[in-house]
Design a protein around this motif. Structure first.
Motif, PDB file in Angstrom:
ATOM      1  N   ASP A  55       0.805  -1.223   0.000  1.00 35.76           N
ATOM      2  CA  ASP A  55       0.000   0.000   0.000  1.00 35.76           C
ATOM      3  C   ASP A  55       0.842   1.279   0.000  1.00 35.76           C
ATOM      4  OD1 ASP A  55       0.879  -0.407   2.603  1.00 35.76           O
ATOM      5  OD2 ASP A  55      -1.093  -0.139   3.531  1.00 35.76           O
TER       6      ASP A  55
ATOM      7  N   GLN B 159       0.393   4.188  -2.779  1.00 37.83           N
ATOM      8  CA  GLN B 159       0.149   5.589  -2.444  1.00 37.83           C
ATOM      9  C   GLN B 159       1.171   6.490  -3.125  1.00 37.83           C
ATOM     10  OE1 GLN B 159      -0.119   6.468   1.756  1.00 37.83           O
ATOM     11  NE2 GLN B 159       0.397   8.616   1.446  1.00 37.83           N
TER      12      GLN B 159
ATOM     13  N   LYS C  26      -5.846  -1.029  -0.921  1.00 41.53           N
ATOM     14  CA  LYS C  26      -5.400   0.312  -1.310  1.00 41.53           C
ATOM     15  C   LYS C  26      -5.411   0.458  -2.828  1.00 41.53           C
ATOM     16  CE  LYS C  26      -3.491   4.409  -0.792  1.00 41.53           C
ATOM     17  NZ  LYS C  26      -4.326   5.571  -0.361  1.00 41.53           N
TER      18      LYS C  26
ATOM     19  N   ASP D   4      -8.070   2.899  -4.717  1.00 41.42           N
ATOM     20  CA  ASP D   4      -7.547   4.032  -5.483  1.00 41.42           C
ATOM     21  C   ASP D   4      -7.678   3.827  -6.989  1.00 41.42           C
ATOM     22  OD1 ASP D   4      -6.858   5.020  -3.037  1.00 41.42           O
ATOM     23  OD2 ASP D   4      -4.683   4.980  -3.366  1.00 41.42           O
TER      24      ASP D   4
END
Length: 221
Positions: A93, A97, A118, A122
């Motif tokens: 994750d 990010q 994640k 996203d």
């Protein structure tokens, strides 16, 4: 993204991996990444230059596992060769990010990832061999960056053009990108005409025969 990269990427607008794969076949090229698939059904198409990373078994003491991301440019596709290993991960994750924040186009892994909520949340494009929770830290380390790697039996050199969608991943040798895109667009044009013909009532056999469907991906003799 550098101007020369952008120009090559734009050549593939409107194309998908099946069309590009057929063009590779017609030109006698490889590039289809076997068994490397999207983490989830992905309805977009990613096109970008490859930033390649090779992982190797960890030394003692172990080396780094992810700091290369600082050097990846916006619009690049991170391509990670972990030898197809499914017993430990090379993406999680934090990497998702960071990649999303930097505008990295996607990640392709010959291996597995973790922390998938994640990536899914996203909608970060991630293509690999599956998911597993065990960390790669102290098990693998970065062996090289921007060297030739292997992804699903396909050779990937730095800055090759990666095309990825719901069907999987294909890699186009950079030096042949213009030629591959031209052939792929020609193939797509024929298939569009076939779809139009059957929509007007022709049989599938008639439309395919009239427009040379069975020869589309065949390498000329």
């Amino acid at each position: 993204m550098r101007k020369e990269d952008r120009e090559l990427v734009e050549l593939f607008a409107g194309l998908d991996t099946p069309g590009v794969s057929d063009a590779l076949d017609k030109l006698g090229l490889g590039g289809q990444c076997f068994d490397v698939m999207p983490l989830a059904n992905y309805d977009g198409i990613v096109v970008g230059p490859a930033f390649t990373v090779q992982y190797v078994p960890a030394a003692n003491p172990p080396g780094t596992v992810g700091d290369f991301a600082d050097d990846v440019a916006e619009g690049d596709v991170i391509v990670i060769d972990n030898g197809g290993r499914t017993d430990c991960t090379v993406w999680g994750d934090i990497m998702t990010q960071y990649a999303g924040a930097r505008g990295i186009a996607a990640t392709v892994i010959d291996g597995v990832c973790r922390d998938v909520s994640k990536s899914l949340g996203d909608n970060y494009p991630l293509f690999n061999r599956g998911r597993f929770m065990r960390t790669g830290k102290d098990r693998v380390e970065v062996g090289s960056v921007n060297e030739v790697v292997s992804i699903g039996q396909a050779r990937v050199a730095p800055r090759d053009i990666v095309v990825a969608d719901a069907n999987g991943v294909v890699v186009v040798p950079r030096a042949r990108a213009r030629e591959v895109a031209e052939v792929a667009h020609a193939i797509e044009g024929v298939e569009t005409r076939i779809r139009g013909a059957i929509a007007k009532g022709q049989t599938l056999k008639q439309a395919r025969a009239a427009l040379g469907y069975h020869l589309l991906q065949r390498k000329p003799q």
